[in-house]
Design a protein around this motif. Structure first.
Motif, PDB file in Angstrom:
ATOM      1  N   TYR A 144       0.907  -1.154   0.092  1.00  0.00           N
ATOM      2  CA  TYR A 144       0.321  -0.057  -0.035  1.00  0.00           C
ATOM      3  C   TYR A 144       0.699   1.168   0.048  1.00  0.00           C
ATOM      4  CZ  TYR A 144       0.931  -0.358   4.976  1.00  0.00           C
ATOM      5  OH  TYR A 144       1.685  -0.586   6.201  1.00  0.00           O
ATOM      6  N   GLY A 145       0.236   2.285  -0.364  1.00  0.00           N
ATOM      7  CA  GLY A 145       0.859   3.862  -0.440  1.00  0.00           C
ATOM      8  C   GLY A 145       0.904   4.361   0.891  1.00  0.00           C
ATOM      9  N   GLY A 146       1.200   5.782   0.608  1.00  0.00           N
ATOM     10  CA  GLY A 146       1.276   6.686   1.724  1.00  0.00           C
ATOM     11  C   GLY A 146      -0.260   7.141   2.115  1.00  0.00           C
ATOM     12  N   GLU A 147      -0.575   7.975   3.313  1.00  0.00           N
ATOM     13  CA  GLU A 147      -1.777   8.355   3.774  1.00  0.00           C
ATOM     14  C   GLU A 147      -2.506   9.027   2.652  1.00  0.00           C
ATOM     15  OE1 GLU A 147      -1.807   9.928   7.562  1.00  0.00           O
ATOM     16  OE2 GLU A 147      -0.446   8.560   8.314  1.00  0.00           O
ATOM     17  N   THR A 148      -3.844   8.914   2.791  1.00  0.00           N
ATOM     18  CA  THR A 148      -4.637   9.670   1.803  1.00  0.00           C
ATOM     19  C   THR A 148      -6.016   9.804   2.718  1.00  0.00           C
ATOM     20  OG1 THR A 148      -5.871   9.919  -0.294  1.00  0.00           O
ATOM     21  CG2 THR A 148      -5.831   7.632   0.537  1.00  0.00           C
ATOM     22  N   THR A 149      -7.096  10.223   2.083  1.00  0.00           N
ATOM     23  CA  THR A 149      -8.516  10.473   2.499  1.00  0.00           C
ATOM     24  C   THR A 149      -9.399   9.607   1.926  1.00  0.00           C
ATOM     25  OG1 THR A 149      -9.155  12.260   1.132  1.00  0.00           O
ATOM     26  CG2 THR A 149      -7.840  12.840   3.093  1.00  0.00           C
ATOM     27  N   ARG A 150     -10.565   9.235   2.786  1.00  0.00           N
ATOM     28  CA  ARG A 150     -11.679   8.656   2.437  1.00  0.00           C
ATOM     29  C   ARG A 150     -12.207   9.006   0.945  1.00  0.00           C
ATOM     30  NH1 ARG A 150     -16.022   5.094   3.347  1.00  0.00           N
ATOM     31  NH2 ARG A 150     -15.013   4.113   5.048  1.00  0.00           N
ATOM     32  N   ARG A 151     -12.335  10.571   1.025  1.00  0.00           N
ATOM     33  CA  ARG A 151     -12.653  11.119  -0.168  1.00  0.00           C
ATOM     34  C   ARG A 151     -12.153  10.880  -1.386  1.00  0.00           C
ATOM     35  NH1 ARG A 151     -16.183  15.377  -0.894  1.00  0.00           N
ATOM     36  NH2 ARG A 151     -16.822  15.656   1.270  1.00  0.00           N
ATOM     37  N   PHE A 152     -10.683  10.983  -1.148  1.00  0.00           N
ATOM     38  CA  PHE A 152      -9.857  10.625  -2.426  1.00  0.00           C
ATOM     39  C   PHE A 152     -10.241   9.424  -2.870  1.00  0.00           C
ATOM     40  CE2 PHE A 152      -6.298   8.575  -4.335  1.00  0.00           C
ATOM     41  CZ  PHE A 152      -5.783   9.548  -5.141  1.00  0.00           C
ATOM     42  N   LEU A 153     -10.386   8.358  -2.008  1.00  0.00           N
ATOM     43  CA  LEU A 153     -10.799   6.929  -2.569  1.00  0.00           C
ATOM     44  C   LEU A 153     -12.024   6.926  -3.003  1.00  0.00           C
ATOM     45  CD1 LEU A 153      -9.043   4.906   0.501  1.00  0.00           C
ATOM     46  CD2 LEU A 153      -8.179   5.350  -1.808  1.00  0.00           C
ATOM     47  N   GLU A 154     -12.991   7.489  -2.574  1.00  0.00           N
ATOM     48  CA  GLU A 154     -14.516   7.544  -3.156  1.00  0.00           C
ATOM     49  C   GLU A 154     -14.203   8.392  -4.442  1.00  0.00           C
ATOM     50  OE1 GLU A 154     -16.575   9.567  -0.005  1.00  0.00           O
ATOM     51  OE2 GLU A 154     -17.001   7.612   1.120  1.00  0.00           O
ATOM     52  N   ASN A 155     -13.556   9.322  -4.832  1.00  0.00           N
ATOM     53  CA  ASN A 155     -13.710  10.039  -6.049  1.00  0.00           C
ATOM     54  C   ASN A 155     -12.997   8.952  -6.965  1.00  0.00           C
ATOM     55  OD1 ASN A 155     -14.544  12.319  -4.864  1.00  0.00           O
ATOM     56  ND2 ASN A 155     -12.490  13.225  -4.540  1.00  0.00           N
ATOM     57  N   LEU A 156     -12.209   7.991  -6.647  1.00  0.00           N
ATOM     58  CA  LEU A 156     -11.887   6.991  -7.727  1.00  0.00           C
ATOM     59  C   LEU A 156     -12.878   5.927  -7.940  1.00  0.00           C
ATOM     60  CD1 LEU A 156      -8.193   6.178  -6.170  1.00  0.00           C
ATOM     61  CD2 LEU A 156      -8.798   7.714  -8.239  1.00  0.00           C
ATOM     62  N   HIS A 157     -13.723   6.157  -7.312  1.00  0.00           N
ATOM     63  CA  HIS A 157     -15.251   5.413  -7.731  1.00  0.00           C
ATOM     64  C   HIS A 157     -14.848   3.832  -7.125  1.00  0.00           C
ATOM     65  CE1 HIS A 157     -16.994   8.768  -9.194  1.00  0.00           C
ATOM     66  NE2 HIS A 157     -16.272   8.915 -10.170  1.00  0.00           N
ATOM     67  N   LEU A 158     -13.985   3.583  -6.065  1.00  0.00           N
ATOM     68  CA  LEU A 158     -13.584   2.240  -5.918  1.00  0.00           C
ATOM     69  C   LEU A 158     -14.912   1.656  -5.034  1.00  0.00           C
ATOM     70  CD1 LEU A 158     -10.077   3.064  -4.520  1.00  0.00           C
ATOM     71  CD2 LEU A 158     -10.938   2.042  -6.617  1.00  0.00           C
ATOM     72  N   PRO A 159     -15.323   0.361  -5.119  1.00  0.00           N
ATOM     73  CA  PRO A 159     -16.192  -0.093  -4.205  1.00  0.00           C
ATOM     74  C   PRO A 159     -15.602   0.067  -2.480  1.00  0.00           C
ATOM     75  CG  PRO A 159     -15.229  -1.835  -5.813  1.00  0.00           C
ATOM     76  CD  PRO A 159     -14.307  -0.422  -5.937  1.00  0.00           C
ATOM     77  N   GLN A 160     -16.740   0.073  -1.761  1.00  0.00           N
ATOM     78  CA  GLN A 160     -16.598   0.178  -0.524  1.00  0.00           C
ATOM     79  C   GLN A 160     -15.825  -0.783   0.050  1.00  0.00           C
ATOM     80  OE1 GLN A 160     -17.566   2.720   1.844  1.00  0.00           O
ATOM     81  NE2 GLN A 160     -17.942   3.495  -0.156  1.00  0.00           N
ATOM     82  N   PHE A 161     -15.751  -2.050  -0.237  1.00  0.00           N
ATOM     83  CA  PHE A 161     -14.743  -3.007   0.441  1.00  0.00           C
ATOM     84  C   PHE A 161     -13.344  -2.788   0.189  1.00  0.00           C
ATOM     85  CE2 PHE A 161     -14.588  -5.120  -3.848  1.00  0.00           C
ATOM     86  CZ  PHE A 161     -13.482  -5.635  -4.037  1.00  0.00           C
ATOM     87  N   ILE A 162     -13.169  -2.136  -1.084  1.00  0.00           N
ATOM     88  CA  ILE A 162     -11.572  -1.692  -0.969  1.00  0.00           C
ATOM     89  C   ILE A 162     -11.268  -0.565  -0.445  1.00  0.00           C
ATOM     90  CG2 ILE A 162     -10.101  -0.725  -2.750  1.00  0.00           C
ATOM     91  CD1 ILE A 162     -11.121  -2.543  -4.934  1.00  0.00           C
ATOM     92  N   ILE A 163     -12.116   0.374  -0.162  1.00  0.00           N
ATOM     93  CA  ILE A 163     -12.057   1.637   0.553  1.00  0.00           C
ATOM     94  C   ILE A 163     -12.027   1.429   2.122  1.00  0.00           C
ATOM     95  CG2 ILE A 163     -12.904   3.692   1.307  1.00  0.00           C
ATOM     96  CD1 ILE A 163     -14.454   4.022  -1.256  1.00  0.00           C
ATOM     97  N   ASN A 164     -12.749   0.367   2.605  1.00  0.00           N
ATOM     98  CA  ASN A 164     -12.467  -0.072   4.077  1.00  0.00           C
ATOM     99  C   ASN A 164     -11.227  -0.821   4.123  1.00  0.00           C
ATOM    100  OD1 ASN A 164     -15.068   1.239   4.297  1.00  0.00           O
ATOM    101  ND2 ASN A 164     -16.219  -0.715   4.007  1.00  0.00           N
ATOM    102  N   ASN A 165     -10.976  -1.612   3.312  1.00  0.00           N
ATOM    103  CA  ASN A 165      -9.711  -2.538   3.475  1.00  0.00           C
ATOM    104  C   ASN A 165      -8.278  -1.421   3.352  1.00  0.00           C
ATOM    105  OD1 ASN A 165      -9.444  -5.175   4.377  1.00  0.00           O
ATOM    106  ND2 ASN A 165      -8.214  -5.494   2.619  1.00  0.00           N
TER     107      ASN A 165
END
Length: 276
Positions: A144-165
């Protein structure tokens, strides 16, 4: 509390079976299947692939582990038994690939097979296996990479299971496992397209795989927080990626422009046309 994926798939007679192992084994099996089908198209035998994998697989695992341990030696010197504990990850792709290529060179030499042809045959399957294998890292909270935000991950349109993990050590993280998986998957598709619609010399599909993967890995590795390092803070895999990219381009140019005696990569040598 975030609903994260359980890295344990199931228990078998008291032994925990990890998703990491299932995904890695599935990728290897799929790569073998694809390579075997292509081998028949280019005049090789099915046994050429199965016999090779019997030698290459265990040695590649050893190579992948040694690469990882050698560049992160201190914790293993403190507890040497952990060198053999690969159930939690700690396998470096580059180490496995280097070991497998060495086995391939010896194997093809012994069986009088053109090593460049063999490399061309196995390259697409290997790249697909790498794309799948990164999901094993995802299940293990690795790569995995450096720190980011939930908003950034949500803006990538990732499924919730990826965001949560991707919530690791108290923060959301860049899904570099996903970036590399997608990069490898795109490379796999491109190689298949070139193989089907282009005219290439033997070795060019393999060198295309090397340059494609190493180019992407160089930048993705720079985003990771779990890299292995050399002296002076140099990331091992970034340096190796740079060397492989430059070396691959030089060989591609030389073999295409300077060496006119190299055979073409030819398919469908008397094999059933129904094969894909």
């Amino acid at each position: 509390m975030l609903a994260q994926v359980n890295r344990v798939a199931f228990d078998l007679f008291g032994l925990q079976i990890y998703w990491y192992a299932i995904i890695i084994v599935s990728g290897i099996a799929l790569a073998l299947w694809l390579s075997t089908r292509e081998a028949l198209r280019v005049g090789l035998k099915e046994d050429d692939m199965t016999n090779f994998i019997l030698w290459a697989l265990p040695i590649a695992i050893i190579g992948a582990r040694l690469y990882y341990v050698l560049f992160d030696l201190e914790p293993y010197l403190a507890d040497p038994v952990q060198i053999f504990n690969i159930r939690n990850g700690g396998l470096a792709i580059y180490g496995g690939l280097i070991a497998a290529v060495i086995v391939l060179i010896i194997y093809t030499r012994y069986h009088f097979i053109d090593p460049w042809l063999f490399l061309d045959v196995v390259s697409p399957g290997v790249m697909l296996a790498q794309a799948m294998g990164r999901w094993g890292n995802f299940m293990n909270h690795e790569a995995y990479g450096g720190e980011t935000t939930r908003r950034f991950l949500e803006n990538l349109h990732l499924p919730q299971f990826i965001i949560n993990n991707m919530y690791i050590d108290g923060a959301f993280r860049q899904p570099t496992f996903l970036y590399e998986s997608l990069w490898s998957l795109i490379g796999f598709v491109l190689i298949l397209f070139i193989r089907k619609n282009g005219t290439t010399k033997r070795g060019e599909l393999f060198l295309g795989y090397v340059t494609w993967y190493s180019f992407g890995r160089f930048f993705i590795e720079g985003m990771r927080t779990d890299s292995l390092y050399l002296f002076g803070g140099i990331r091992v895999s970034q340096l190796l990626s740079l060397l492989l990219f430059v070396g691959g381009l030089v060989l591609l140019y030389y073999r295409r422009k300077k060496n006119t005696n190299i055979k073409l990569y030819e398919r469908d040598k008397g094999i059933n046309q129904a094969l894909i």
